[in-house]
Design an enzyme around this catalytic site. Structure first.
Site, PDB file in Angstrom:
ATOM      1  N   GLU A  64       7.788  18.850 -29.283  1.00 49.56           N
ATOM      2  CA  GLU A  64       8.840  19.829 -29.612  1.00 49.56           C
ATOM      3  C   GLU A  64       8.256  21.244 -29.677  1.00 49.56           C
ATOM      4  O   GLU A  64       8.357  21.943 -30.695  1.00 49.56           O
ATOM      5  CB  GLU A  64       9.559  19.445 -30.916  1.00 49.56           C
ATOM      6  CG  GLU A  64      10.279  18.107 -30.782  1.00 49.56           C
ATOM      7  CD  GLU A  64      11.307  17.790 -31.862  1.00 49.56           C
ATOM      8  OE1 GLU A  64      11.360  18.490 -32.889  1.00 49.56           O
ATOM      9  OE2 GLU A  64      12.079  16.824 -31.658  1.00 49.56           O
ATOM     10  N   GLU A  71      11.673  10.248 -28.489  1.00 47.70           N
ATOM     11  CA  GLU A  71      12.332  10.191 -29.808  1.00 47.70           C
ATOM     12  C   GLU A  71      13.816   9.984 -29.567  1.00 47.70           C
ATOM     13  O   GLU A  71      14.464  10.819 -28.912  1.00 47.70           O
ATOM     14  CB  GLU A  71      12.086  11.463 -30.614  1.00 47.70           C
ATOM     15  CG  GLU A  71      10.639  11.609 -31.068  1.00 47.70           C
ATOM     16  CD  GLU A  71      10.400  12.762 -32.021  1.00 47.70           C
ATOM     17  OE1 GLU A  71      11.321  13.142 -32.774  1.00 47.70           O
ATOM     18  OE2 GLU A  71       9.269  13.291 -32.007  1.00 47.70           O
TER      19      GLU A  71
END
Ligand code: AHR
Length: 535
Positions: free
Chosen positions: A207, A333
């Site tokens: 991220e 994820e």
């Protein structure tokens, strides 16, 4: 439409007495499967896992310590190892998540008593008076032992946000350099592992648009090149670049566009995998997680179905820059993320209740992944234990499997099989939502074939009525034998708890075979897995 039946069911939802209603006739759905024209191989890694140093995931969920009274294998929770082996867990992503971009791997090697206590990204999420201090008792050697015990491939997310290319490359050498080749291999041996770990999957940050460095896509592309150009390639690597926040309303398409544009002209920085995060994000919904209404049930399933559009949209952009699609998606994820407040222990942050609804979401997600097997190298549920969309909850000597665990078990035969084309024909459902109503296909699913064994997984999302599924085969294929299992419960909110670990579990599902077809009645609010032996 089965509106009348729905109203009756909804009216009784609080009583747990849905089974006492007058039976609602099953809807008919026709399914055509073409086993003779199999598609892509479903990469077993699609059924992968994610464990982060966060709340009670690593410490207690997995690492109980060598002196614990909880049964363990050298400090690792035995029940966790046994269940993961049972699932054939193909990989484990570690150490984060957001934790990864603040983690320095050297803190987690050497004698356990000498390892430092360090800051964790998750500190600000902790309840008052509690700290997320990282003890580093579970480091790279412990992680590799866990992978070996389970039989899973390691997938390490390296630190880009606060690390350096040198720290990354040293970590790779420490893991992969052959004995005697580099000083780092000697250090590894001194710490107990002479043989290299052979780590193939490396995530280059996590991220990077957020907790991993707050970068713009072009800035990250520059970092990515720096981090991978001098990669120590003792093992042919599979390098994963940070991808978009897929659950943004705009799907974060600009990240994908910006990253690949920023990579143009680079010749020494391969991108084997492109990470996509897609949470069904209900953190702003104030309904209690395990006490919801019909509209909340459908909201979660409808949001899960959005995964398909997100995959397709990013894949299309990737194809503009890479028409041969050498770069695959790594959905490292995914899961349903609810608001905090119902943790199994306040400092086990994000350890939310997990219900039957999440099991149906899991099944829908896996069917989407299977149907896009040509695009997806790997996927990792977030996260395997004591967290967002967990398969297990564990607190000291207490332990339970959650409903999604059983979906992983049911879908195991898809791993490594080839996708079999499947078409579903039946009247759409009209379902209640917060805004009014929405349409939903009456059955969702996927099929795969391995030699003569066909696996069909199906989800009946309806809270009203069962579905009679008639499976037919295009071509000459005929069924010889079949068996099925289903996961359901009379209460849509059902879940397993430490005191009642078997409330939601698998039950056999009758499969009727005739010359013409295979007929299965799939209960309402259920996931079904059917194994058919073809003649
Ligand atoms: O899974 C929890 C967190 O969600 C991860 O650490 C992060 O990558 C994501 O935002």
């Amino acid at each position: 439409m089965r509106r009348r039946a729905f109203l009756k069911a909804a009216a009784c939802a609080g009583t747990g007495a849905l089974t006492a209603l007058r039976p609602v006739p099953a809807a008919d759905v026709e399914i055509e499967i073409t086993p003779e024209k199999p598609g892509a191989v479903i990469n077993p890694h699609i059924y992968g896992h994610f464990i982060e140093h966060l709340g009670g995931v690593i410490y207690d969920g997995i690492w109980v310590g060598r002196n614990s009274k909880t049964p363990n294998v050298g400090g690792i929770r035995k029940q966790f190892v046994d269940d993961m082996k049972r699932l054939g867990a193909p990989n484990l992503r570690w150490p984060g998540g957001c934790f990864a971009d603040g983690y320095h791997w050297r803190d987690g090697i050497g004698p356990a008593s000498k390892r430092p206590r360090t800051y964790s990204y998750w500190e600000s999420y902790m309840p008052a008076g509690k700290h997320a201090t990282e003890t580093n008792q579970f480091g790279v050697h412990e992680f590799m032992r866990l992978c070996r015990l389970v039989g899973a491939e390691p997938y390490i997310a390296a630190n880009v946000g606060s690390g350096s290319p040198r720290e990354f490359h040293d970590w790779v050498s420490y893991c992969n350099a052959p004995a005697g080749a580099e000083s780092l291999a000697g250090e590894r041996a001194a710490n107990g592992d002479k043989e290299p770990f052979g780590v193939k999957y490396w995530g280059v940050g996590n991220e990077s648009w957020g907790c991993g460095g707050d970068m713009k896509p072009g800035e990250y592309a520059t970092q990515y090149r720096r981090f991978v150009t001098q990669f120590p390639a003792y093992v042919a690597p599979f390098l994963v670049a940070t991808g978009p926040r897929g659950h943004s309303r705009d799907m974060d398409l600009a990240w994908t566009e910006g990253f690949f544009a920023g990579m143009q002209g680079g010749h020494r920085s391969p991108v084997h995998g492109f990470s996509l995060h897609f949470y069904s994000d209900f953190r702003n919904n104030k309904t209690r997680v395990a006490d919801f209404k019909a509209a909340d049930w459908y909201a979660v399933l409808l949001e899960g179905l959005r995964t398909e559009a997100v995959i397709e949209a990013h894949w299309k952009i990737m194809g503009k820059y890479d028409p041969q699609h050498r770069t695959k998606l790594v959905i490292d994820e995914w899961g349903v993320w609810y608001q905090p407040g119902e943790e199994i222990r306040p400092d086990y942050i994000l350890s939310q209740p997990v219900t039957l609804r999440d099991a149906l979401h899991t099944a829908i997600t896996f069917d989407i992944f299977n149907r896009h097997a040509d695009k997806i190298e790997m996927a990792n549920v977030a996260q395997t234990v004591n967290c967002i969309h967990s398969l297990f909850l564990a607190l000291e000597d207490k332990y339970t499997r959650t409903p999604p665990y059983y979906v992983f078990e049911m879908y195991r035969p898809h791993m490594g099989a080839r996708l079999a084309p499947m078409q579903v024909r039946g009247a759409e459902l009209t379902v209640p939502t917060q805004e009014g109503t929405a349409k939903l296909t009456p059955l969702m699913g996927s099929a795969s074939i391995r030699e003569k064994r066909l696996t069909v997984t199906l989800t009946n999302p309806s809270l009203d009525a069962p579905v009679t599924a008639r499976l037919k085969f295009a071509g000459a294929a005929r069924a010889n034998a079949g068996r099925g299992v289903a996961l359901t419960h009379s209460d849509m909110r059902a879940r397993n708890t430490f005191n009642n670990t078997d409330e939601v579990r698998l039950a056999p599902l009758p499969v009727n075979i005739s010359n013409e077809s295979v007929v299965v009645v799939i209960p309402k609010q259920a996931v079904a897995a059917i194994e058919i032996q073809l003649a």
